[in-house]
Design an enzyme around this catalytic site. Structure first.
Site, PDB file in Angstrom:
ATOM      1  N   HIS A   1      13.722   4.945  17.534  1.00  0.00           N
ATOM      2  CA  HIS A   1      14.896   5.160  16.685  1.00  0.00           C
ATOM      3  C   HIS A   1      15.315   6.630  16.746  1.00  0.00           C
ATOM      4  O   HIS A   1      14.461   7.509  16.678  1.00  0.00           O
ATOM      5  CB  HIS A   1      14.579   4.810  15.232  1.00  0.00           C
ATOM      6  CG  HIS A   1      14.441   3.335  14.975  1.00  0.00           C
ATOM      7  ND1 HIS A   1      14.436   2.804  13.718  1.00  0.00           N
ATOM      8  CD2 HIS A   1      14.323   2.286  15.823  1.00  0.00           C
ATOM      9  CE1 HIS A   1      14.308   1.481  13.795  1.00  0.00           C
ATOM     10  NE2 HIS A   1      14.230   1.154  15.065  1.00  0.00           N
TER      11      HIS A   1
ATOM     12  N   TYR B   1      17.684   3.948   3.857  1.00  0.00           N
ATOM     13  CA  TYR B   1      17.115   4.336   2.571  1.00  0.00           C
ATOM     14  C   TYR B   1      18.257   4.338   1.553  1.00  0.00           C
ATOM     15  O   TYR B   1      19.168   5.154   1.653  1.00  0.00           O
ATOM     16  CB  TYR B   1      16.508   5.741   2.648  1.00  0.00           C
ATOM     17  CG  TYR B   1      15.219   5.840   3.449  1.00  0.00           C
ATOM     18  CD1 TYR B   1      15.223   5.866   4.838  1.00  0.00           C
ATOM     19  CD2 TYR B   1      13.989   5.936   2.793  1.00  0.00           C
ATOM     20  CE1 TYR B   1      14.032   5.971   5.560  1.00  0.00           C
ATOM     21  CE2 TYR B   1      12.799   6.046   3.507  1.00  0.00           C
ATOM     22  CZ  TYR B   1      12.831   6.058   4.888  1.00  0.00           C
ATOM     23  OH  TYR B   1      11.657   6.164   5.592  1.00  0.00           O
TER      24      TYR B   1
ATOM     25  N   PRO C   1       5.128   6.726  -0.209  1.00  0.00           N
ATOM     26  CA  PRO C   1       5.518   6.279   1.138  1.00  0.00           C
ATOM     27  C   PRO C   1       6.927   6.681   1.588  1.00  0.00           C
ATOM     28  O   PRO C   1       7.270   6.481   2.760  1.00  0.00           O
ATOM     29  CB  PRO C   1       5.405   4.754   1.047  1.00  0.00           C
ATOM     30  CG  PRO C   1       5.536   4.442  -0.400  1.00  0.00           C
ATOM     31  CD  PRO C   1       4.958   5.601  -1.141  1.00  0.00           C
TER      32      PRO C   1
ATOM     33  N   LYS D   1       4.862   9.312   5.770  1.00  0.00           N
ATOM     34  CA  LYS D   1       3.957  10.342   6.283  1.00  0.00           C
ATOM     35  C   LYS D   1       2.462   9.976   6.258  1.00  0.00           C
ATOM     36  O   LYS D   1       1.648  10.646   6.887  1.00  0.00           O
ATOM     37  CB  LYS D   1       4.135  11.640   5.471  1.00  0.00           C
ATOM     38  CG  LYS D   1       5.409  12.373   5.785  1.00  0.00           C
ATOM     39  CD  LYS D   1       5.311  13.123   7.099  1.00  0.00           C
ATOM     40  CE  LYS D   1       6.639  13.520   7.666  1.00  0.00           C
ATOM     41  NZ  LYS D   1       7.155  12.661   8.709  1.00  0.00           N
TER      42      LYS D   1
ATOM     43  N   TYR E   1      11.032  14.573   8.985  1.00  0.00           N
ATOM     44  CA  TYR E   1      10.852  13.129   9.172  1.00  0.00           C
ATOM     45  C   TYR E   1      10.281  12.825  10.560  1.00  0.00           C
ATOM     46  O   TYR E   1       9.349  12.023  10.689  1.00  0.00           O
ATOM     47  CB  TYR E   1      12.192  12.403   8.965  1.00  0.00           C
ATOM     48  CG  TYR E   1      12.035  10.923   8.744  1.00  0.00           C
ATOM     49  CD1 TYR E   1      11.985  10.385   7.462  1.00  0.00           C
ATOM     50  CD2 TYR E   1      11.919  10.041   9.821  1.00  0.00           C
ATOM     51  CE1 TYR E   1      11.818   9.022   7.249  1.00  0.00           C
ATOM     52  CE2 TYR E   1      11.750   8.677   9.622  1.00  0.00           C
ATOM     53  CZ  TYR E   1      11.707   8.179   8.326  1.00  0.00           C
ATOM     54  OH  TYR E   1      11.537   6.826   8.123  1.00  0.00           O
TER      55      TYR E   1
HETATM   56  P1  FAD Z   1      -7.107   3.644   5.758  1.00  0.00           P
HETATM   57  O1  FAD Z   1      -6.098   3.065   6.657  1.00  0.00           O
HETATM   58  O2  FAD Z   1      -7.092   3.245   4.326  1.00  0.00           O
HETATM   59  O3  FAD Z   1      -8.519   3.314   6.388  1.00  0.00           O
HETATM   60  C1  FAD Z   1      -9.726   3.468   5.681  1.00  0.00           C
HETATM   61  C2  FAD Z   1     -10.706   2.432   6.161  1.00  0.00           C
HETATM   62  O4  FAD Z   1     -11.948   2.647   5.529  1.00  0.00           O
HETATM   63  C3  FAD Z   1     -10.278   1.029   5.803  1.00  0.00           C
HETATM   64  O5  FAD Z   1     -10.332   0.202   6.950  1.00  0.00           O
HETATM   65  C4  FAD Z   1     -11.266   0.599   4.739  1.00  0.00           C
HETATM   66  O6  FAD Z   1     -11.500  -0.795   4.758  1.00  0.00           O
HETATM   67  C5  FAD Z   1     -12.471   1.407   5.123  1.00  0.00           C
HETATM   68  N1  FAD Z   1     -13.395   1.689   4.027  1.00  0.00           N
HETATM   69  C6  FAD Z   1     -13.099   2.015   2.754  1.00  0.00           C
HETATM   70  N2  FAD Z   1     -14.217   2.227   2.055  1.00  0.00           N
HETATM   71  C7  FAD Z   1     -15.254   2.034   2.900  1.00  0.00           C
HETATM   72  C8  FAD Z   1     -16.654   2.106   2.767  1.00  0.00           C
HETATM   73  N3  FAD Z   1     -17.234   2.431   1.599  1.00  0.00           N
HETATM   74  N4  FAD Z   1     -17.414   1.843   3.833  1.00  0.00           N
HETATM   75  C9  FAD Z   1     -16.864   1.510   5.034  1.00  0.00           C
HETATM   76  N5  FAD Z   1     -15.526   1.435   5.218  1.00  0.00           N
HETATM   77  C10 FAD Z   1     -14.737   1.690   4.163  1.00  0.00           C
HETATM   78  N6  FAD Z   1       2.223   4.753   4.567  1.00  0.00           N
HETATM   79  C11 FAD Z   1       3.453   4.831   5.027  1.00  0.00           C
HETATM   80  O7  FAD Z   1       3.798   5.840   5.670  1.00  0.00           O
HETATM   81  N7  FAD Z   1       4.355   3.802   4.813  1.00  0.00           N
HETATM   82  C12 FAD Z   1       3.999   2.660   4.152  1.00  0.00           C
HETATM   83  O8  FAD Z   1       4.793   1.745   3.976  1.00  0.00           O
HETATM   84  C13 FAD Z   1       2.713   2.558   3.645  1.00  0.00           C
HETATM   85  N8  FAD Z   1       2.331   1.461   2.968  1.00  0.00           N
HETATM   86  C14 FAD Z   1       1.063   1.415   2.470  1.00  0.00           C
HETATM   87  C15 FAD Z   1       0.651   0.289   1.749  1.00  0.00           C
HETATM   88  C16 FAD Z   1      -0.626   0.232   1.197  1.00  0.00           C
HETATM   89  C17 FAD Z   1      -1.052  -0.988   0.404  1.00  0.00           C
HETATM   90  C18 FAD Z   1      -1.511   1.320   1.393  1.00  0.00           C
HETATM   91  C19 FAD Z   1      -2.902   1.296   0.791  1.00  0.00           C
HETATM   92  C20 FAD Z   1      -1.101   2.426   2.141  1.00  0.00           C
HETATM   93  C21 FAD Z   1       0.182   2.477   2.669  1.00  0.00           C
HETATM   94  N9  FAD Z   1       0.607   3.592   3.413  1.00  0.00           N
HETATM   95  C22 FAD Z   1       1.844   3.646   3.888  1.00  0.00           C
HETATM   96  C23 FAD Z   1      -0.241   4.708   3.708  1.00  0.00           C
HETATM   97  C24 FAD Z   1      -0.895   4.567   5.073  1.00  0.00           C
HETATM   98  O9  FAD Z   1      -1.107   3.220   5.378  1.00  0.00           O
HETATM   99  C25 FAD Z   1      -2.172   5.364   5.003  1.00  0.00           C
HETATM  100  O10 FAD Z   1      -1.821   6.723   4.828  1.00  0.00           O
HETATM  101  C26 FAD Z   1      -3.066   5.209   6.221  1.00  0.00           C
HETATM  102  O11 FAD Z   1      -3.613   3.908   6.258  1.00  0.00           O
HETATM  103  C27 FAD Z   1      -4.175   6.264   6.206  1.00  0.00           C
HETATM  104  O12 FAD Z   1      -5.106   5.979   7.200  1.00  0.00           O
HETATM  105  P2  FAD Z   1      -6.644   6.251   6.946  1.00  0.00           P
HETATM  106  O13 FAD Z   1      -7.304   5.871   8.222  1.00  0.00           O
HETATM  107  O14 FAD Z   1      -6.831   7.586   6.376  1.00  0.00           O
HETATM  108  O15 FAD Z   1      -7.056   5.239   5.774  1.00  0.00           O
HETATM  109  C1  DHB Z   2       8.260   1.842   6.437  1.00  0.00           C
HETATM  110  C2  DHB Z   2       7.500   2.340   5.419  1.00  0.00           C
HETATM  111  C3  DHB Z   2       7.841   3.530   4.837  1.00  0.00           C
HETATM  112  O1  DHB Z   2       7.089   4.038   3.850  1.00  0.00           O
HETATM  113  C4  DHB Z   2       8.943   4.240   5.246  1.00  0.00           C
HETATM  114  O2  DHB Z   2       9.263   5.396   4.630  1.00  0.00           O
HETATM  115  C5  DHB Z   2       9.695   3.744   6.275  1.00  0.00           C
HETATM  116  C6  DHB Z   2       9.355   2.531   6.861  1.00  0.00           C
HETATM  117  C7  DHB Z   2       7.881   0.554   7.061  1.00  0.00           C
HETATM  118  O3  DHB Z   2       6.904  -0.043   6.606  1.00  0.00           O
HETATM  119  O4  DHB Z   2       8.580   0.108   7.976  1.00  0.00           O
END
Ligand code: FAD
Ligand code: DHB
Length: 410
Positions: free
Chosen positions: A78, A214, A306, A310, A402
């Site tokens: 995009h 948005y 979200p 980021k 962004y």
């Molecule tokens: P995570 O992806 O959370 O990975 C952590 C991993 O550790 C998981 O697989 C978990 O199962 C595992 N874990 C946890 N505790 C333990 C333990 N004690 N022992 C072993 N394993 C463990 N960001 C956006 O930009 N846009 C979005 O739309 C968006 N939607 C989201 C929706 C939800 C419900 C959530 C929770 C987050 C969302 N985010 C979004 C944020 C984004 O997904 C996270 O910033 C991203 O997943 C961060 O990656 P990470 O690897 O740090 O953590």
């Molecule tokens: C999506 C999620 C976001 O938080 C955002 O700012 C833009 C797109 C998505 O899930 O597609």
């Protein structure tokens, strides 16, 4: 799933999200051993629907790591987004496009987080037979202030295990047990909770827009996004304590239709591919991101609302810094990179925290009882939207944040 479960490794990684898996991949490329421990099953982490926007530096890093083959084939490039709002109270909503290509010469790629996770697991487990242990429980980290930390856990078969490491990476997300292992006086938490959340749906409906929208509507924020030429991803601002069960599919589509209304805009509807859910919104930073031989990365150390897309991108930026520092350390190049890890990451983290807070504040509807939601607050918000939509300088600031500031530039 790998059957190997070594009891000694250089880097013990807790969590197989984007942070833990990419860290393992980068270390593997540099010849550093790691074991990834994950509490969920492989199927669960590969299906968990979360973020969808990859910044330009994230895409570049995934390419450098050799895990972007499917991303390059299936990701949707995009070159901009639209802000949709009414420039005055009596006016209809109109689109104000932020043209990333023109403003900063780079764009984003829309590709689901779970697709990134699938690609990283396939590379590590299926192609290289390197260790990821799924469905572990009772994870605890020990002796983190010494040179010989360890992780104890219960394996999927119920056996009690100890993994001895040189370094532990806490990549275990927002409810991090690794963060909880810091001595209380060694960690400072800065936090802001927002009085709303997002109701998210994934629909079997072909997108009618090429780019994300948005929308700041009087009834609240709405986001139009997508995952593929057949699947739309949509979000609605709702109260933080909203019960997703109170939203029937017709109520969701009606509300999306109202908030996204705009001259010439039509939206395809379709069945939901997963149950709608509400995610609360908060900003959080835990400082420092290191204690002794334990390093936090991604959501374990910081959360963003979200709106700026980021979260996953920050997790990926952290592990690039950590992988470089660990590679130097294990090559005998010293600890300077490890000593600087937290401060280096936190500069980018705070930039993203500000951008995410700013986007959230500009685009959501605040209650009249909220200091941001009175007539003054609403007028400031509209003024900021108009300025961002009409000033090249303001639009450039949104665009460069962004699409992602180059790694190492802030
Ligand atoms: P995570 O992806 O959370 O990975 C952590 C991993 O550790 C998981 O697989 C978990 O199962 C595992 N874990 C946890 N505790 C333990 C333990 N004690 N022992 C072993 N394993 C463990 N960001 C956006 O930009 N846009 C979005 O739309 C968006 N939607 C989201 C929706 C939800 C419900 C959530 C929770 C987050 C969302 N985010 C979004 C944020 C984004 O997904 C996270 O910033 C991203 O997943 C961060 O990656 P990470 O690897 O740090 O953590
Ligand atoms: C999506 C999620 C976001 O938080 C955002 O700012 C833009 C797109 C998505 O899930 O597609």
């Amino acid at each position: 799933m790998t059957t190997r479960s070594p009891s000694r490794t250089q880097v013990g990684i807790v969590g197989a999200g984007p942070a833990g898996l990419l860290l393992a991949t980068l270390l593997s490329r540099a010849g550093v051993d790691a074991v990834v421990l994950e509490s969920r099953s492989r199927g669960y982490v590969e299906q968990r629907v979360r973020a969808g926007v990859l910044e330009a530096p994230t895409v570049e890093l995934l390419r450098e790591a050799g895990v972007a083959g499917r991303l390059d084939r299936e990701g949707m490039a995009h070159q901009g987004i639209s802000l949709r709002f009414a420039t005055d109270t009596a006016a209809p909503q109109t689109d104000h496009r932020i043209d990333f290509a023109d403003l900063v010469g780079r764009g984003i790629v829309v590709y689901g987080q779970q697709e990134v996770v699938k690609d990283l697991i396939a590379d590590r487990v299926d192609s290289r037979d390197e260790p990821v242990e799924f469905e572990v429980s009772d994870v605890a980290v020990h002796d983190i202030a010494t040179d010989a930390p360890s992780i104890t856990y219960t394996a999927a078969d119920g056996s009690a295990r100890t993994l001895r490491c040189d370094v532990i990476a806490g990549c275990d997300g927002s409810h991090s047990v690794c963060r909880d292992a810091f001595p209380t006086d060694a960690l400072q938490i800065a936090e802001r909770i927002y009085p709303f959340g997002w109701l998210g749906v994934l629909a079997k409906a072909a997108p009618t827009q090429d780019e994300l929208v948005y929308a700041n509507h009087d009834r609240g924020f709405a986001l139009y996004s997508m995952r593929s030429p057949e699947v739309t991803r949509l979000y609605l601002q709702v109260p933080a304590d909203e019960n997703a069960g109170d939203w029937s599919s017709s109520r969701i589509w009606d509300e999306l239709g109202t908030r996204l209304a705009c001259e010439g805009f039509t939206m395809n509807t379709g069945e939901f591919l997963e149950k709608p859910s509400v995610t609360g919104m908060r900003s959080m930073v835990a400082e420092p991101m290191r204690h002794g031989r334990l390093f936090l990365a991604g959501d374990a150390a910081h959360i963003v609302p979200p709106t700026g897309a980021k979260g996953m991108n920050l997790a990926i930026a952290d592990v690039r810094v950590l992988a470089d520092a660990l590679t130097t350390f294990f090559d005998g190049g010293g600890e300077t990179g490890l000593d600087e890890y937290s401060a280096t990451c936190l500069r980018r983290v705070w930039r993203a925290e500000h951008f995410s807070w700013w986007m959230t504040s500009m685009l959501h509807r605040f209650d009249e009882s909220d200091p941001n939601g009175d007539a003054f607050g609403r007028a400031l918000q509209l003024s900021q939207l108009r300025y961002t939509a009409t000033s090249r300088a303001a639009a450039t600031s949104l665009a460069e944040n962004y699409v992602g500031l180059p790694h190492g530039s802030v």
